[in-house]
Design an enzyme around this catalytic site. Structure first.
Site, PDB file in Angstrom:
ATOM      1  CG  HIS A  35      40.143  46.752  38.710  1.00 39.66           C
ATOM      2  ND1 HIS A  35      38.941  46.083  38.776  1.00 39.66           N
ATOM      3  CD2 HIS A  35      40.011  47.840  39.489  1.00 39.66           C
ATOM      4  CE1 HIS A  35      38.115  46.744  39.563  1.00 39.66           C
ATOM      5  NE2 HIS A  35      38.730  47.819  40.009  1.00 39.66           N
ATOM      6  CG  HIS A  81      34.387  46.292  46.108  1.00 46.18           C
ATOM      7  ND1 HIS A  81      34.521  46.527  47.441  1.00 46.18           N
ATOM      8  CD2 HIS A  81      35.418  46.963  45.526  1.00 46.18           C
ATOM      9  CE1 HIS A  81      35.564  47.313  47.672  1.00 46.18           C
ATOM     10  NE2 HIS A  81      36.121  47.589  46.514  1.00 46.18           N
ATOM     11  CG  ASN A  82      33.204  40.806  41.360  1.00 46.16           C
ATOM     12  OD1 ASN A  82      32.153  41.253  41.786  1.00 46.16           O
ATOM     13  ND2 ASN A  82      33.471  40.746  40.068  1.00 46.16           N
ATOM     14  CG  HIS A  83      39.064  39.408  43.158  1.00 39.51           C
ATOM     15  ND1 HIS A  83      38.244  39.628  42.066  1.00 39.51           N
ATOM     16  CD2 HIS A  83      39.989  38.507  42.761  1.00 39.51           C
ATOM     17  CE1 HIS A  83      38.673  38.883  41.052  1.00 39.51           C
ATOM     18  NE2 HIS A  83      39.728  38.195  41.447  1.00 39.51           N
ATOM     19  NE  ARG A 102      34.616  57.204  47.770  1.00 39.31           N
ATOM     20  CZ  ARG A 102      34.509  56.001  48.335  1.00 39.31           C
ATOM     21  NH1 ARG A 102      33.576  55.786  49.249  1.00 39.31           N
ATOM     22  NH2 ARG A 102      35.304  55.020  47.993  1.00 39.31           N
ATOM     23  CD  GLN A 301      36.593  51.956  49.637  1.00 42.54           C
ATOM     24  OE1 GLN A 301      35.534  52.234  49.068  1.00 42.54           O
ATOM     25  NE2 GLN A 301      37.673  51.599  48.967  1.00 42.54           N
ATOM     26  CG  ASP A 483      29.200  46.991  30.167  1.00 47.68           C
ATOM     27  OD1 ASP A 483      30.301  46.783  30.716  1.00 47.68           O
ATOM     28  OD2 ASP A 483      29.104  47.690  29.146  1.00 47.68           O
TER      29      ASP A 483
END
Length: 729
Positions: A35, A81-83, A102, A301, A483
């Site tokens: 990641h 922010h898939n998982h 951000r 966050q 992408d």
């Protein structure tokens, strides 16, 4: 016991000459994750052409910066922010929006628009309805609070996303050239300012979590560990960041995202060839007795990092106080390229910073093409509808597919985020935002997963063509591309081959269309142990183009009766990967669409004619084919078209997904046809006062009323009304 992979642990011990402690291991584990480091994908990304005459800042920063005109710049970034969104969809989607906003803010630009492509399991399933509804609501609520317009999106449904939904977000920012900021640090001795939310324990191990398949129990955090969003604080952080940048008080800036403090502070320092000394005692925290590991690697966050000259520090702190944003001086940059972390009077980590950031072994993994489909399977096709009634029922079945149905109930969640600068209609081919009275930008996003399943190179190529067409029908040429490469486990040779072919497809198409690829994200390991599935190949992209308002911008829907309807492009009887074959239960059958050699010319001609002021409406033909595109253009105006001369059976004519095709209408057919010389174009009918769609085929004539079209296309709305039991999840 080491938490690191054995080969990484060995390399790190050799470099350090000692065993890394727990915090140091955590830093390497996260910063060397796929990641953060692109360790297996980075070698493939070198295929992209990333520069261009309008590219001011390309890949490598929080966001790319593109020249808009002599005064303004656009910034653009894309993330996933898939998982987290599978574990806690509302917070996962909300913080996905917050994080990408951000990224744009850190470049000295104000976020003005988000585009949200979501990929979820079918809505017949209660849990998928829960996921989809909460993903939508989380992203909509967050966008509304921070006043950033949600202008475009994609909703795609397939069983293989049931255990691993994809939440991708594109964000576009607008600013002035003189305020552009980067994350390249400037001078030793400058202070490192952390501001925004107090650091908690949420999101610990988020970067490494995003680099594993869903369902690996030791990696999946509890819902309470998924970062929660605070949109109101984000709004204040945005204003504070913009103010200190515009006042010239910031030397470099970046968002705190993956790997938390460890990632942001080390990466910012290394970019300027400096080291850093971080004092964790100064970090504002939510809980007493937090460990150094928790403070460093939490992914709380709404946090930002800025490099500030010592003489400007108090002024910046005063601005933070004015905006009610927690802020603290948490360290400084050093000439020595060492990354040192202190906590409670003790050195908790001491690492060579260049090795931490750039020492990850990057390798191209073994790849293997899957076994080819048999010739019999490729030749297989469903029975073509013959009578007018059979054709009509086929159209209705297609319109009711979740992948083709109306998104009205989706966009209604976002209506309050529409700002005065957003122009045009919702649900069109591209969102449009005004910058000046004469000029703005068009933006679109999407993917072709079903075609990519059969041929990842072609699927990725068509993804670029379709998105370029979405801005072309607004009179715009592709300005830049971002992408988000969503794929399965790259350590499986067949999955890595799919990733590799998809990157090549994106790269080759972007080069041919002269669109620079200026940034993006890689999200791998999207597999579900729960369902024993990997996602479809999903190289989702976003494309921007500049739009002129000096002449009318074409609508995506029929607007005036009596206009000539023109079809651009060639329809071929190639149905592999089409939605028609999918709803027929034959998704792996058929021939994959061939890509016309001159698609760049077709896209360019479409943009030219749509910018001429001679086109009233224009719509790209993509998923569902010509018949569905025509049905979606019906508004208070209908159409009467003759498709009898197009070669093929009724279903091939109506539902083939041949790329580089467009429907447009004009009051000046002679002028438009003259402009289209050199590309395939033919007049196929007229718009009508009646709101029906009348289609003449070789074997029958079909008439669909607007009421019938709307009813068939309401399947998503009907499914969502079934609701769900949230406590079940």
């Amino acid at each position: 016991m080491s938490m690191l992979p054995a080969e990484d642990h060995k390399l790190i011990v050799e470099k350090l000459g000692r065993e890394p402690n727990t915090l140091e291991q955590g830093c390497f584990l996260n910063l060397w994750s796929e990641h953060c480091s692109y360790r297996s994908s980075g070698v493939l990304l070198r295929n992209f052409k990333t520069d261009g005459e309008n590219v001011l800042i390309g890949p490598g920063d929080d966001a790319a910066v593109i020249k808009f005109d002599d005064e303004y710049v656009l910034s653009v970034a894309m993330e996933s922010h898939n998982h987290p969104s599978y574990v806690e969809p509302y917070s996962g989607a909300a913080t996905g929006v917050g994080g990408i906003v951000r990224d744009v803010i850190s470049m000295g630009t104000r976020a003005v628009a988000v585009l949200a492509p979501f990929y979820v399991g079918p809505l017949d399933n209660e849990k998928n309805r829960w996921l989809f509804d909460n993903i939508l609501q989380g992203s909509a609520d967050y966008s509304e609070t921070i006043k950033v317009a949600a202008v475009r999106g994609e909703s795609y449904f397939d069983d293989r996303y049931s255990g691993n939904p994809l939440v991708n977000v594109v964000c576009v920012g607008l600013g002035k050239k003189e305020h552009v900021m980067t994350s390249v640090s400037k001078a030793a001795g400058n202070r490192v300012l952390l501001f925004g939310s107090k650091t908690g324990k949420d999101g610990l191990g988020g970067a490494s979590f995003a680099s594993n398949a869903m369902g690996e129990d030791e990696e999946v955090p509890e819902k309470s560990a998924i970062p929660a969003g605070d949109a109101e604080l984000e709004r204040r952080v945005i204003e504070a960041t913009i103010e200190i940048i515009e006042k010239g008080l910031v030397e470099s800036c970046r968002d705190l995202g993956a790997a938390g403090m460890a990632g942001a502070t080390s990466e910012l320092a290394d970019k300027g060839n400096f080291g850093a000394r971080i004092i964790l005692d100064n970090v504002p925290v939510k809980y007493d007795n937090m460990t150094a590991y928790e403070v460093m690697l939490a992914e709380t966050q709404e946090r930002m990092l800025a490099e500030i000259k010592p003489e400007n520090l108090q002024t910046v702190l005063d601005i933070m106080k004015k905006h009610d944003v927690p802020a603290a001086d948490v360290g400084y940059l050093t000439k020595e390229q060492e990354y040192v972390v202190e906590y409670k009077g003790k050195v908790e980590a001491s690492l060579p910073i260049r090795f931490l950031i750039q020492g990850v072994p990057k390798v191209e993994l073994p790849s293997k093409a899957p076994a080819p489909r048999s010739a019999d399977l490729v030749a297989q096709k469903p029975k073509s509808p013959a009578t007018a009634d059979e054709v009509k029922q086929s159209v209705f079945k297609m319109l009711s597919s979740y992948n083709l149905a109306s998104r009205k109930c989706v966009w209604e969640k976002y209506t309050e985020t529409t700002l005065p600068s957003v122009v045009g209609e919702s649900g069109g081919d591209a969102g449009i935002m005004k910058v000046t009275d004469k000029k703005g930008f068009a933006m679109t996003c999407g993917c072709e997963p079903a075609i990519g399943l059969l041929d990842p190179y072609v699927g990725a190529t068509i993804t670029v063509i379709e998105n370029a067409m979405n801005v072309a029908v607004k009179g715009a040429s592709g300005l830049c591309l971002v992408d988000n490469l969503n794929f399965g486990n790259p350590k499986k040779p067949e999955q890595y081959w799919v990733l590799k072919q998809s990157v090549l497809g994106l790269s080759d198409a972007a080069k041919k269309l002269n669109i620079p690829v200026v940034g993006g994200n890689v999200s791998l390991y999207n597999e579900s142990d729960e369902f024993d599935t990997a996602i479809l190949p999903t190289p989702a992209i976003g494309i921007l183009g500049i739009v002129s308002f000096e002449k009318p911008v074409p609508s995506s829907f029929f607007k005036n009766d009596g206009e000539t309807i023109i079809l651009i492009g060639t329809t071929k009887a190639e149905m592999g990967g089409s939605e028609y074959y999918r709803v027929s239960g034959m998704e792996t059958a058929g021939t994959v669409p061939s890509v016309p050699a001159d698609y760049d010319k077709i896209v360019a001609k479409t943009a030219e004619v749509c910018a001429s002021g001679n086109v009233t409406s224009a719509h790209d033909i993509s998923k569902g084919g010509l018949g569905i595109a025509l049905a979606k253009m019906i508004s208070a105006i209908g159409a009467d078209v003759d498709l009898s001369k197009i070669t093929g059976a009724a279903d091939e004519v109506l539902f083939a997904e041949s790329p580089a095709r467009v429907i447009l209408t004009t009051k000046e057919p002679a002028k438009v046809m003259d402009m289209l010389k050199g590309v395939p174009a033919v007049e196929i009918g007229k718009t009508t006062k009646a709101t029906d769609l009348k289609m003449k085929l070789a074997s029958s004539t079909v008439i669909l009323t607007k009421a019938e079209i709307d009813e068939a296309a309401s399947s998503i709305e009907k499914a969502m009304k079934l609701g769900y039991k949230q406590q079940a999840y």
